[in-house]
Design an enzyme around this catalytic site. Structure first.
Site, PDB file in Angstrom:
ATOM      1  N   ASN A  10       0.710  -1.225   0.080  1.00 21.36           N
ATOM      2  CA  ASN A  10       0.039   0.014   0.057  1.00 21.36           C
ATOM      3  C   ASN A  10       0.723   1.183  -0.001  1.00 21.36           C
ATOM      4  O   ASN A  10       1.488   1.558   1.184  1.00 21.36           O
ATOM      5  CB  ASN A  10      -0.811  -0.044   1.395  1.00 21.36           C
ATOM      6  CG  ASN A  10      -1.753   1.069   1.428  1.00 21.36           C
ATOM      7  OD1 ASN A  10      -1.841   1.937   0.255  1.00 21.36           O
ATOM      8  ND2 ASN A  10      -2.158   1.540   2.705  1.00 21.36           N
ATOM      9  N   LYS A  12       0.195   4.381  -0.180  1.00 22.29           N
ATOM     10  CA  LYS A  12      -0.380   5.363   0.537  1.00 22.29           C
ATOM     11  C   LYS A  12      -0.215   6.779  -0.659  1.00 22.29           C
ATOM     12  O   LYS A  12      -0.294   6.876  -1.773  1.00 22.29           O
ATOM     13  CB  LYS A  12       0.000   5.638   1.656  1.00 22.29           C
ATOM     14  CG  LYS A  12      -0.267   4.418   2.730  1.00 22.29           C
ATOM     15  CD  LYS A  12       0.167   4.579   4.098  1.00 22.29           C
ATOM     16  CE  LYS A  12       0.233   3.270   4.858  1.00 22.29           C
ATOM     17  NZ  LYS A  12       0.424   3.228   6.029  1.00 22.29           N
ATOM     18  N   HIS A  95      -8.972   0.920   5.594  1.00 25.43           N
ATOM     19  CA  HIS A  95      -7.846   1.202   6.284  1.00 25.43           C
ATOM     20  C   HIS A  95      -7.995   2.054   7.357  1.00 25.43           C
ATOM     21  O   HIS A  95      -8.696   3.075   7.335  1.00 25.43           O
ATOM     22  CB  HIS A  95      -7.003   1.698   5.146  1.00 25.43           C
ATOM     23  CG  HIS A  95      -5.361   1.696   5.807  1.00 25.43           C
ATOM     24  ND1 HIS A  95      -4.873   2.645   6.558  1.00 25.43           N
ATOM     25  CD2 HIS A  95      -4.350   0.864   5.576  1.00 25.43           C
ATOM     26  CE1 HIS A  95      -3.628   2.258   6.760  1.00 25.43           C
ATOM     27  NE2 HIS A  95      -3.208   1.335   6.033  1.00 25.43           N
ATOM     28  N   GLU A  97      -6.336   4.561   8.319  1.00 26.12           N
ATOM     29  CA  GLU A  97      -6.052   6.054   7.933  1.00 26.12           C
ATOM     30  C   GLU A  97      -7.309   6.615   7.269  1.00 26.12           C
ATOM     31  O   GLU A  97      -7.658   7.692   7.697  1.00 26.12           O
ATOM     32  CB  GLU A  97      -4.881   6.152   7.088  1.00 26.12           C
ATOM     33  CG  GLU A  97      -3.696   6.027   7.744  1.00 26.12           C
ATOM     34  CD  GLU A  97      -2.447   5.521   6.831  1.00 26.12           C
ATOM     35  OE1 GLU A  97      -1.384   5.482   7.714  1.00 26.12           O
ATOM     36  OE2 GLU A  97      -2.609   5.502   5.684  1.00 26.12           O
ATOM     37  N   GLU A 167      -4.257  -5.081  10.925  1.00 26.69           N
ATOM     38  CA  GLU A 167      -3.558  -4.160  11.172  1.00 26.69           C
ATOM     39  C   GLU A 167      -3.996  -3.231  12.495  1.00 26.69           C
ATOM     40  O   GLU A 167      -4.760  -2.411  12.402  1.00 26.69           O
ATOM     41  CB  GLU A 167      -3.457  -3.022  10.006  1.00 26.69           C
ATOM     42  CG  GLU A 167      -3.183  -3.563   8.639  1.00 26.69           C
ATOM     43  CD  GLU A 167      -2.822  -2.474   7.697  1.00 26.69           C
ATOM     44  OE1 GLU A 167      -1.675  -2.491   7.191  1.00 26.69           O
ATOM     45  OE2 GLU A 167      -3.711  -1.358   7.629  1.00 26.69           O
ATOM     46  N   GLY A 173       3.080   2.658  10.967  1.00 31.09           N
ATOM     47  CA  GLY A 173       3.960   3.515  10.717  1.00 31.09           C
ATOM     48  C   GLY A 173       4.923   4.028  11.814  1.00 31.09           C
ATOM     49  O   GLY A 173       5.443   5.119  12.141  1.00 31.09           O
ATOM     50  N   SER A 214       3.957  -1.988  10.338  1.00 27.15           N
ATOM     51  CA  SER A 214       5.497  -1.987  10.442  1.00 27.15           C
ATOM     52  C   SER A 214       6.032  -3.220   9.981  1.00 27.15           C
ATOM     53  O   SER A 214       6.978  -3.970  10.635  1.00 27.15           O
ATOM     54  CB  SER A 214       5.907  -1.458  11.825  1.00 27.15           C
ATOM     55  OG  SER A 214       5.624  -0.271  12.148  1.00 27.15           O
TER      56      SER A 214
END
Length: 257
Positions: A10, A12, A95, A97, A167, A173, A214
């Site tokens: 991904n 992003k 996701h 985010e 996740e 991140g 990560s």
């Protein structure tokens, strides 16, 4: 049951179209021998058509990072699943985010997932808890609830095209990641057992579940060695062609048959 491992990058909000093209051109010769792994990249919308052309006939599949359930309409800034259908094999939905920054809800994740499946595409549904939920011991109930909400109304016959990506938000991140054993425990209990409860053991055993958060070459083997982890949804490490190729190689070596 043998499940084909799937490693998805991904990207992003990274890589211009020329950078995206160079990446896949550099990647393809590095991974041509790892046929036991399904390989996916998810560029920005701006790069999708160019990358789709570059990947034509290759073993690497393309994913979109999101997609709207309506085919068209007054939805400024959105891109519909119907528009994506001719370019991608997968669409990522839910996701953390998009949930955090774009007000994605369990309901919209479900609507998007069903729209993706209705167009004959595969969907990667991301689920995961916050650090606060983890610390409070709410991980299993929260993640199980996300899975149930995302799959509400999805028929069993479509489950072969569903990939779940666990996740934990606190590991995305941040450089932190769950241990392989912990991730496997959560995936087995909160994801696979929930799918079994909804669809039965046969569907649950066939379902592919990724870990994300990560993931990097130094810890990939730890995750891939777990019995209920079938691949990885990768952020930062997927932006470096050598790192991403290494992740695919590790998945092929550990999970490949």
């Amino acid at each position: 049951m043998t499940r084909t491992p799937i490693v998805a990058g991904n990207w992003k909000m990274n890589k211009t179209p020329p950078e995206s093209l160079q990446f896949v051109r550099d990647l393809l010769p590095k991974i041509e021998t790892f046929g036991t792994v399904e390989k996916v990249v998810a560029p920005t919308y701006l790069s999708l058509t160019a990358v789709a052309s570059a990947l034509q006939g290759s073993p690497v599949k393309l994913a979109a990072q999101n997609g709207h359930w309506e085919a068209s309409g007054a939805y400024t800034s959105e891109v519909s699943v119907a528009m994506l259908r001719d370019y991608v094999s997968y669409v990522i939905v839910g996701h953390s985010e998009t949930r955090a920054y774009l007000n994605e809800t369990d309901e919209s994740v479900n609507r998007k997932a069903k729209a993706v499946l209705a167009k004959g595409l595969g969907v990667i549904i991301a689920v995961g808890e916050s650090l606060e939920q983890n610390d409070a011991g709410q991980t299993e109930s929260f993640v199980s609830g996300q899975v149930r909400a995302a799959l509400d109304g999805v028929p069993a016959g479509d489950m072969a095209r569903v990939v779940i990506a666990y996740e934990p938000i606190w590991a995305i991140g941040t450089g932190r990641s769950a241990s392989g054993e912990l991730a496997n425990t959560i995936i087995a209990s909160a994801v696979r057992d929930t799918i079994s409860d909804m669809y039965g053991q046969t569907v649950a055993e066939a379902a592919r579940i990724q870990y994300g958060g990560s993931v990097k070459p130094s810890n990939m083997a730890e995750f891939m060695s777990q019995p209920d982890i079938d691949g990885a949804l990768v952020g930062g490490a997927s932006l470096d062609v050598n790192d991403f190729a290494s992740l695919i190689e590790i998945a092929s070596r550990v999970k490949g048959s």
